[in-house]
Design an enzyme around this catalytic site. Structure first.
Site, PDB file in Angstrom:
ATOM      1  N   LEU A  94       1.595 -27.923  50.552  1.00 47.61           N
ATOM      2  CA  LEU A  94       2.677 -27.372  51.365  1.00 47.61           C
ATOM      3  C   LEU A  94       2.162 -26.162  52.125  1.00 47.61           C
ATOM      4  O   LEU A  94       1.475 -25.307  51.570  1.00 47.61           O
ATOM      5  CB  LEU A  94       3.849 -26.950  50.458  1.00 47.61           C
ATOM      6  CG  LEU A  94       5.025 -26.223  51.119  1.00 47.61           C
ATOM      7  CD1 LEU A  94       5.789 -27.163  52.048  1.00 47.61           C
ATOM      8  CD2 LEU A  94       5.960 -25.629  50.051  1.00 47.61           C
ATOM      9  N   ASP A 145      19.763 -16.014  55.948  1.00 50.72           N
ATOM     10  CA  ASP A 145      20.838 -15.089  56.299  1.00 50.72           C
ATOM     11  C   ASP A 145      21.824 -14.938  55.149  1.00 50.72           C
ATOM     12  O   ASP A 145      22.112 -15.897  54.438  1.00 50.72           O
ATOM     13  CB  ASP A 145      21.558 -15.611  57.555  1.00 50.72           C
ATOM     14  CG  ASP A 145      22.383 -14.546  58.234  1.00 50.72           C
ATOM     15  OD1 ASP A 145      22.222 -13.347  57.907  1.00 50.72           O
ATOM     16  OD2 ASP A 145      23.212 -14.900  59.095  1.00 50.72           O
ATOM     17  N   HIS A 193      18.383  -8.448  49.065  1.00 49.75           N
ATOM     18  CA  HIS A 193      17.067  -8.889  49.521  1.00 49.75           C
ATOM     19  C   HIS A 193      16.195  -9.327  48.341  1.00 49.75           C
ATOM     20  O   HIS A 193      15.441 -10.307  48.451  1.00 49.75           O
ATOM     21  CB  HIS A 193      16.372  -7.767  50.298  1.00 49.75           C
ATOM     22  CG  HIS A 193      17.095  -7.379  51.563  1.00 49.75           C
ATOM     23  ND1 HIS A 193      17.538  -8.312  52.473  1.00 49.75           N
ATOM     24  CD2 HIS A 193      17.457  -6.165  52.054  1.00 49.75           C
ATOM     25  CE1 HIS A 193      18.133  -7.691  53.479  1.00 49.75           C
ATOM     26  NE2 HIS A 193      18.101  -6.387  53.250  1.00 49.75           N
TER      27      HIS A 193
END
Length: 245
Positions: free
Chosen positions: A132, A21, A38
């Site tokens: 991962l 956020d 973004h």
């Protein structure tokens, strides 16, 4: 964080989920268009993905685009989806070389076909990765996923948390039930879950920071993990019983 601490964490392989956020506010504070926020957020994703394994994180789930985000201006939605497609195309080979597996969780019936193709290719190329697991939540709504999985369970002969988790994994295209979230981080100063990983976060530790996502870095992630390690996780039990488990 000490080497011994990292070694201890590594054995446990944490699942960390992050609500990304603050991109738009980060851009606005600099007089930039939201699209630049973004784009800066993608750079933060790369930093965090790189840092995660050394902090004992085995699964990293990133909330990139919620189902409610379709209500944003069409130009911003197009920009976000194009940026995600660009990320998958550019970073999948790097992730594959580093042993990182990419998966995209959420609905796939409303996204552009070119993005769907990029998702499928990124998942194919990175599938051998074991260092991962990176789950990118796209067109994702936890409540909707739970509802759809529950509908599937109506005709099931087996009703258990394990079976429901398996159905939930099918609904969200995660390929397998996601491990329970250990630590859920939200950047940008807000303090709510926003329909993210509700089933998986039943006992997650929550960490809220005012840091905007584009500014979030490896040190911020380390601080969040250290904070998590200092908490007393009881899972409804008395402290002595929790410590003995």
């Amino acid at each position: 964080m000490t080497h011994s601490t990292i070694t201890t964490i590594s054995r446990s392989k944490l699942h960390v989920a992050i609500l990304l956020d603050g991109n738009g506010r980060w851009a606005a504070s600099r007089g930039l268009p939201r699209s630049e926020g973004h784009r800066a957020g993608v750079a933060a994703v790369r930093r965090i993905v790189k840092a995660a394994p050394e902090l004992g994180i085995g699964t990293l789930t990133l909330y990139a685009f919620s189902s409610n985000n379709w209500e944003r201006p069409e130009s911003e939605v197009r920009s976000l989806l194009a940026l995600l497609e660009e990320y998958l195309q550019s970073d999948a080979p790097r992730c594959a070389a580093a042993g990182i597996r990419l998966r995209v969780v959420g609905r796939r019936d409303r996204i552009p076909l070119s993005l769907l193709a990029a998702i499928e290719e990124a998942e194919r190329v990175t599938s051998p990765g074991r260092l991962l697991d990176v789950h990118i939540a796209l067109d994702y709504s936890s409540r909707e996923a739970i509802l759809r999985a529950a509908c599937w369970m109506i005709s099931s002969l087996e009703v258990s948390e394990e079976e429901f988790s398996r159905k939930l994994g099918q609904v969200t295209h995660s390929g397998a039930p996601a491990p329970n979230v250990d630590l859920l981080i939200r950047t940008g100063g807000e303090q709510r879950l926003s329909d993210f990983m509700l089933w998986e976060s039943a006992y997650a530790e929550l960490f809220f920071t005012a840091r905007m996502w584009p500014d979030f870095d490896a040190k911020d992630l380390e601080d969040a993990v250290e904070d998590y390690l200092g908490r007393d996780r009881r899972f409804g039990r008395l402290p002595e019983a929790a410590a003995a488990s």
